[in-house]
Write a protein that holds these residues in place. Structure first.
Motif, mmCIF file in Angstrom:
data_model
loop_
_atom_site.group_PDB
_atom_site.id
_atom_site.type_symbol
_atom_site.label_atom_id
_atom_site.label_comp_id
_atom_site.label_asym_id
_atom_site.label_seq_id
_atom_site.Cartn_x
_atom_site.Cartn_y
_atom_site.Cartn_z
ATOM 1 N N GLN A 180 10.173 2.631 4.782
ATOM 2 C CA GLN A 180 10.283 1.947 3.486
ATOM 3 C C GLN A 180 8.902 1.722 2.864
ATOM 4 O O GLN A 180 8.751 1.804 1.639
ATOM 5 N N ILE A 181 7.906 1.460 3.703
ATOM 6 C CA ILE A 181 6.546 1.330 3.185
ATOM 7 C C ILE A 181 6.086 2.669 2.606
ATOM 8 O O ILE A 181 5.454 2.726 1.536
ATOM 9 N N GLY A 182 6.419 3.760 3.308
ATOM 10 C CA GLY A 182 6.086 5.078 2.794
ATOM 11 C C GLY A 182 6.741 5.356 1.451
ATOM 12 O O GLY A 182 6.115 5.919 0.543
ATOM 13 N N LEU A 183 7.978 4.944 1.299
ATOM 14 C CA LEU A 183 8.662 5.105 0.018
ATOM 15 C C LEU A 183 7.994 4.277 -1.072
ATOM 16 O O LEU A 183 7.896 4.710 -2.229
ATOM 17 N N LEU A 184 7.524 3.091 -0.720
ATOM 18 C CA LEU A 184 6.838 2.255 -1.699
ATOM 19 C C LEU A 184 5.502 2.863 -2.121
ATOM 20 O O LEU A 184 5.106 2.752 -3.289
ATOM 21 N N VAL A 185 4.808 3.499 -1.176
ATOM 22 C CA VAL A 185 3.580 4.209 -1.532
ATOM 23 C C VAL A 185 3.877 5.247 -2.615
ATOM 24 O O VAL A 185 3.161 5.368 -3.619
ATOM 25 N N GLU A 186 4.972 5.996 -2.411
ATOM 26 C CA GLU A 186 5.345 7.022 -3.378
ATOM 27 C C GLU A 186 5.853 6.409 -4.685
ATOM 28 O O GLU A 186 5.613 6.955 -5.768
ATOM 29 N N ALA A 187 6.535 5.271 -4.589
ATOM 30 C CA ALA A 187 7.035 4.607 -5.795
ATOM 31 C C ALA A 187 5.874 4.117 -6.667
ATOM 32 O O ALA A 187 5.917 4.238 -7.899
ATOM 33 N N SER A 212 14.130 -4.816 -1.067
ATOM 34 C CA SER A 212 14.217 -4.795 0.392
ATOM 35 C C SER A 212 13.231 -5.811 0.944
ATOM 36 O O SER A 212 12.364 -6.321 0.216
ATOM 37 N N ARG A 213 13.347 -6.105 2.236
ATOM 38 C CA ARG A 213 12.388 -7.018 2.863
ATOM 39 C C ARG A 213 10.995 -6.412 2.873
ATOM 40 O O ARG A 213 9.993 -7.117 2.732
ATOM 41 N N ALA A 214 10.926 -5.088 3.014
ATOM 42 C CA ALA A 214 9.619 -4.429 2.953
ATOM 43 C C ALA A 214 8.990 -4.628 1.582
ATOM 44 O O ALA A 214 7.803 -4.952 1.473
ATOM 45 N N LEU A 215 9.779 -4.445 0.544
ATOM 46 C CA LEU A 215 9.284 -4.636 -0.815
ATOM 47 C C LEU A 215 8.838 -6.080 -1.031
ATOM 48 O O LEU A 215 7.792 -6.334 -1.640
ATOM 49 N N SER A 216 9.612 -7.020 -0.524
ATOM 50 C CA SER A 216 9.241 -8.435 -0.675
ATOM 51 C C SER A 216 7.901 -8.728 -0.014
ATOM 52 O O SER A 216 7.064 -9.452 -0.560
ATOM 53 N N GLY A 217 7.690 -8.144 1.183
ATOM 54 C CA GLY A 217 6.423 -8.343 1.877
ATOM 55 C C GLY A 217 5.256 -7.754 1.118
ATOM 56 O O GLY A 217 4.185 -8.364 1.011
ATOM 57 N N VAL A 218 5.462 -6.567 0.568
ATOM 58 C CA VAL A 218 4.409 -5.921 -0.216
ATOM 59 C C VAL A 218 4.125 -6.716 -1.484
ATOM 60 O O VAL A 218 2.969 -6.946 -1.851
ATOM 61 N N ALA A 219 5.177 -7.136 -2.177
ATOM 62 C CA ALA A 219 5.009 -7.896 -3.422
ATOM 63 C C ALA A 219 4.253 -9.193 -3.178
ATOM 64 O O ALA A 219 3.419 -9.608 -3.993
ATOM 65 N N THR A 220 4.515 -9.834 -2.039
ATOM 66 C CA THR A 220 3.813 -11.076 -1.710
ATOM 67 C C THR A 220 2.315 -10.844 -1.526
ATOM 68 O O THR A 220 1.491 -11.666 -1.938
ATOM 69 N N ARG A 221 1.966 -9.686 -0.918
ATOM 70 C CA ARG A 221 0.548 -9.357 -0.710
ATOM 71 C C ARG A 221 -0.133 -8.927 -2.012
ATOM 72 O O ARG A 221 -1.340 -9.024 -2.139
ATOM 73 N N GLY A 222 0.645 -8.418 -2.964
ATOM 74 C CA GLY A 222 0.073 -8.022 -4.249
ATOM 75 C C GLY A 222 -0.117 -6.543 -4.438
ATOM 76 O O GLY A 222 -0.242 -6.070 -5.575
ATOM 77 N N SER A 223 -0.143 -5.778 -3.335
ATOM 78 C CA SER A 223 -0.266 -4.329 -3.448
ATOM 79 C C SER A 223 0.128 -3.697 -2.123
ATOM 80 O O SER A 223 0.062 -4.344 -1.066
ATOM 81 N N VAL A 224 0.519 -2.420 -2.184
ATOM 82 C CA VAL A 224 0.843 -1.699 -0.956
ATOM 83 C C VAL A 224 -0.389 -1.609 -0.065
ATOM 84 O O VAL A 224 -0.305 -1.780 1.157
ATOM 85 N N GLU A 225 -1.549 -1.361 -0.661
ATOM 86 C CA GLU A 225 -2.775 -1.212 0.111
ATOM 87 C C GLU A 225 -3.103 -2.485 0.879
ATOM 88 O O GLU A 225 -3.468 -2.433 2.065
ATOM 89 N N GLN A 226 -2.968 -3.643 0.235
ATOM 90 C CA GLN A 226 -3.262 -4.901 0.916
ATOM 91 C C GLN A 226 -2.278 -5.159 2.045
ATOM 92 O O GLN A 226 -2.646 -5.676 3.107
ATOM 93 N N PHE A 227 -1.010 -4.805 1.839
ATOM 94 C CA PHE A 227 -0.022 -4.988 2.900
ATOM 95 C C PHE A 227 -0.356 -4.115 4.104
ATOM 96 O O PHE A 227 -0.298 -4.567 5.252
ATOM 97 N N ILE A 228 -0.722 -2.848 3.844
ATOM 98 C CA ILE A 228 -1.054 -1.938 4.933
ATOM 99 C C ILE A 228 -2.298 -2.427 5.668
ATOM 100 O O ILE A 228 -2.373 -2.359 6.901
ATOM 101 N N ASP A 229 -3.270 -2.958 4.941
ATOM 102 C CA ASP A 229 -4.478 -3.499 5.586
ATOM 103 C C ASP A 229 -4.126 -4.649 6.530
ATOM 104 O O ASP A 229 -4.739 -4.811 7.584
ATOM 105 N N THR A 230 -3.133 -5.445 6.136
ATOM 106 C CA THR A 230 -2.756 -6.614 6.935
ATOM 107 C C THR A 230 -1.865 -6.257 8.115
ATOM 108 O O THR A 230 -2.091 -6.705 9.245
ATOM 109 N N ALA A 231 -0.842 -5.457 7.861
ATOM 110 C CA ALA A 231 0.204 -5.222 8.878
ATOM 111 C C ALA A 231 0.241 -3.804 9.418
ATOM 112 O O ALA A 231 0.992 -3.523 10.350
ATOM 113 N N GLY A 232 -0.555 -2.920 8.860
ATOM 114 C CA GLY A 232 -0.476 -1.509 9.225
ATOM 115 C C GLY A 232 -0.689 -1.232 10.696
ATOM 116 O O GLY A 232 0.010 -0.406 11.291
#
Length: 267
Positions: A180-187, A212-232
């Motif tokens: 789902q994170i990969g899909l968000l990167v593409e989105a 999705s819960r993945a989207l909610s987590g990413v939205a809370t961080r502010g960007s896909v990149e920041q989420f990956i930096d935190t949880a990747g």
């Protein structure tokens, strides 16, 4: 009140210990330095310095190490399970190989120690709130014995099947999450090509059918990149395990592997 030994009071383990203390349990936590012992005391638990002390008189021992290798080292090589009393129970929270849980359970069976693999889905904030999801594998009686302990921070507690089943479901869960994170990167890439900023996209999508819960987590961080930096790194560890285990069992991740590889890479 249950007498509990606890190994691994780190990012996830510390809020577990705090919840256990709050629920009235007696908890001895392994701490091998003055700094660790001080942190354990701040949680309200008793610091112990050896695995034997952690196992002494414990009705349940909880292991929340970071890697599968650490679980094997603590439980088998260093002898935690042999230090445990007959009729006690060992809970494994670390996400890892089902075969590790099964090997530890086999050793436990010979010693009269029940083993429950119980990987969690959620983060420290979920544990602190008492509603982290637990995928549990083990016998009915074993799970019933450890449920009062798990209930201090887990809800729901899902009994998946025998030992190892919890790990299998958790690995599938984490692979799907990584996909789902990969899909968000593409989105995000698609949105940018259409002239929509990532911030606007992440503000809008949680209200749509693509939420999705993945989207909610990413939205809370502010960007896909920041989420990956935190949880990747945590997600990458679990995907590496599921790739290895799938290959050993003659399976593969299929299209999920392609999606995961869009951001995680192929190794």
């Amino acid at each position: 009140m249950t007498r509990i030994g606890f190994i691994g009071a780190g990012r996830l383990g510390a809020p577990m210990v705090r919840r256990l203390i709050g629920a009235g349990h007696q908890v001895g936590v392994l701490g091998r330095s003055d700094e660790k012992c001080s942190a354990i005391a701040e949680l309200g638990a008793t610091a112990v310095t050896t695995l034997q002390e952690a196992a002494d008189r414990a009705e349940v021992v909880v292991v929340c190490a970071f890697t599968d290798e650490q679980v094997r080292q603590v439980c088998l090589t260093a002898g935690l399970i042999t230090a445990m009393a007959p009729k006690s129970a060992l809970v494994l929270h670390t996400t890892g190989s089902p075969r590790t849980a099964e090997a530890i359970a086999a050793r436990g069976q010979a010693l009269g120690v029940d083993v429950v693999d119980a990987p969690v889905s959620g983060g420290p904030h979920d544990i602190a709130a008492g509603h982290v999801t637990i995928f549990a594998g083990g016998g009915d009686d074993a799970l019933a014995r450890v449920t009062p302990v798990l209930a201090a921070y887990g809800d729901p507690i899902l009994h998946i099947g025998p030992v190892g089943a919890g790990q299998r479901v958790k690995l599938v869960n984490n692979t799907l999450f990584a996909g789902q994170i990969g899909l968000l990167v593409e989105a995000v890439r698609l949105a940018r090509s259409l002239g929509v900023p990532e911030t606007a996209l992440l503000a809008a999508l949680p209200h749509g059918s693509g939420a999705s819960r993945a989207l909610s987590g990413v939205a809370t961080r502010g960007s896909v990149e920041q989420f990956i930096d935190t949880a990747g790194s945590f997600i990458a560890k679990d995907v590496e395990v599921v790739r290895k285990i799938s290959a050993e069992l003659g399976a593969d991740l299929g299209v999920l592997d392609d999606v995961v590889s869009t951001w995680l890479g192929s190794t």
